[in-house]
Write an enzyme that holds these catalytic residues in place. Sequence first.
Site, PDB file in Angstrom:
ATOM      1  CG  ASN A  91      -3.505  36.353 -55.161  1.00 34.08           C
ATOM      2  OD1 ASN A  91      -4.228  37.212 -55.665  1.00 34.08           O
ATOM      3  ND2 ASN A  91      -3.400  36.193 -53.852  1.00 34.08           N
ATOM      4  CG  HIS A 173       3.548  39.654 -50.527  1.00 36.51           C
ATOM      5  ND1 HIS A 173       2.282  39.502 -50.006  1.00 36.51           N
ATOM      6  CD2 HIS A 173       4.357  38.905 -49.737  1.00 36.51           C
ATOM      7  CE1 HIS A 173       2.323  38.706 -48.954  1.00 36.51           C
ATOM      8  NE2 HIS A 173       3.577  38.327 -48.771  1.00 36.51           N
ATOM      9  CG  HIS A 226       0.574  44.117 -47.700  1.00 35.20           C
ATOM     10  ND1 HIS A 226       1.877  43.658 -47.687  1.00 35.20           N
ATOM     11  CD2 HIS A 226      -0.108  43.223 -48.452  1.00 35.20           C
ATOM     12  CE1 HIS A 226       1.981  42.551 -48.397  1.00 35.20           C
ATOM     13  NE2 HIS A 226       0.782  42.273 -48.874  1.00 35.20           N
ATOM     14  CG  ASN A 272       1.382  37.292 -44.916  1.00 36.86           C
ATOM     15  OD1 ASN A 272       2.169  37.850 -44.166  1.00 36.86           O
ATOM     16  ND2 ASN A 272       1.776  36.522 -45.916  1.00 36.86           N
ATOM     17  CG  ASP A 299      -4.031  42.763 -48.637  1.00 37.21           C
ATOM     18  OD1 ASP A 299      -4.372  42.144 -49.671  1.00 37.21           O
ATOM     19  OD2 ASP A 299      -3.273  42.272 -47.776  1.00 37.21           O
ATOM     20  CG  PHE A 317      -2.151  34.717 -43.917  1.00 32.95           C
ATOM     21  CD1 PHE A 317      -1.786  35.163 -42.658  1.00 32.95           C
ATOM     22  CD2 PHE A 317      -1.443  33.666 -44.486  1.00 32.95           C
ATOM     23  CE1 PHE A 317      -0.729  34.569 -41.970  1.00 32.95           C
ATOM     24  CE2 PHE A 317      -0.380  33.070 -43.814  1.00 32.95           C
ATOM     25  CZ  PHE A 317      -0.026  33.513 -42.550  1.00 32.95           C
TER      26      PHE A 317
END
Length: 420
Positions: A91, A173, A226, A272, A299, A317
């Site tokens: 990302n 995710h 996660h 998140n 993360d 987040f």
Amino acid sequence: MKLNLINGKRVTKGNELELISIGIENGIITEIGTLSDADQTIDLQGKLLTPGLVDVHLHLREPGFTDKETIKTGSMAAARGGVTTICAMPNTNPVPDTKVIYDDIVGIINRDAVVNTYQYAPITMGLRSDELVDMEAINAFAYTNDGVGVQTAGTMYLAMKEAARLNKPIVAHTEDDSLLFGGVMHEGRKNKELGLPGIMGIAESSQIARDILLAKETGVHYHVCHVSSKESVSAIRWGKSMGVNVTAEVAPHHLILCEDDITENDSKFKMNPPLRSKEDREALIEGVLDGTIEIIATDHAPHTKEDKAGGFMGTPFGIVGIETSFALIYTHFVRTGIFTLEETVKYMSSAPAELFNLPGSSLELGSVADLVVFDLELEEAIDQSEYLSKSDNTMFNGEKVYGMCDLCLVNGEIVWRKEA
């Protein structure tokens, strides 16, 4: 050049330790026990010597967000945390959704990274579309749209089919956008107390259940990022019971904290997925212990002080964690008798390397010398002024821990060493 590490201790079984001295030459462990002379000798003074940690989930923010982190600073932070192999999420801006962009980022990694660094490619173009990337052309080690869930089942099905054909993992995710309703923290007791919109656990677990059935149909290696809720753990356990090749990770903060630990409307607690209920946290620990969840991954999500100034509403987040992950897990779980030291090294080193087919290390002759040294006896406070990351956004700053890293070697070269 030959390097000797003497008087270290390695874990043999459970929490049992034995003395070990090793010789390293040309990046390889060439001697164990009785050592020949070396150009440099480091006395480890009884500290723990382990294979380097492997973190399959962190954000390096480059390109596009280099005010938060860079490949260089993020990899330096990893070295300080005893992590010798890292996997960077896609990302970024631009997203590495073509071979040209992907290769450009790999070029920065080859130039700047001080630890072994692998770059994920996205599942779809731009992360939020339904157009698959050319997985074969990009040829990443794994594919993920981390930060957003793949909303369309058909898109995920096609992605899984292609990844299975290429024998590559799909890393998810899991988050159903239609179930978010603008939430910023767990839908439970604390969000009502603070008057903030909540995120239901089912937003995560419902997509995991969908994906497990798709993974069963396609035969792909499906890895869940996660994990945070008890229903998610149950869904993954159900998938394994059917023979689905599903694996999972959990972050240290989700194992250590729950919504009850949120003291105020402060974005340092905002991540998140969110910190969930005490029951969820207990289910995550049980999931690690029974093998439902194989990996602990940070993360690591750096943000600037300006980004994180304020409460839950309107701030991003994420928290950092790469420099303190082992110390936090050791302090909260090994010293308290919940995990053994042997299990912890597995969760944070050998298991992620094996599951993602990444080069790992070991304390055996002929192994690549990706090695770290942890001080299990020294208690020290986490000091954000010492971070090598560009960011320090975490609620763990100031906490007293055991097991911080003293020394980190990658391919036999010292990439970080604590000042005496």
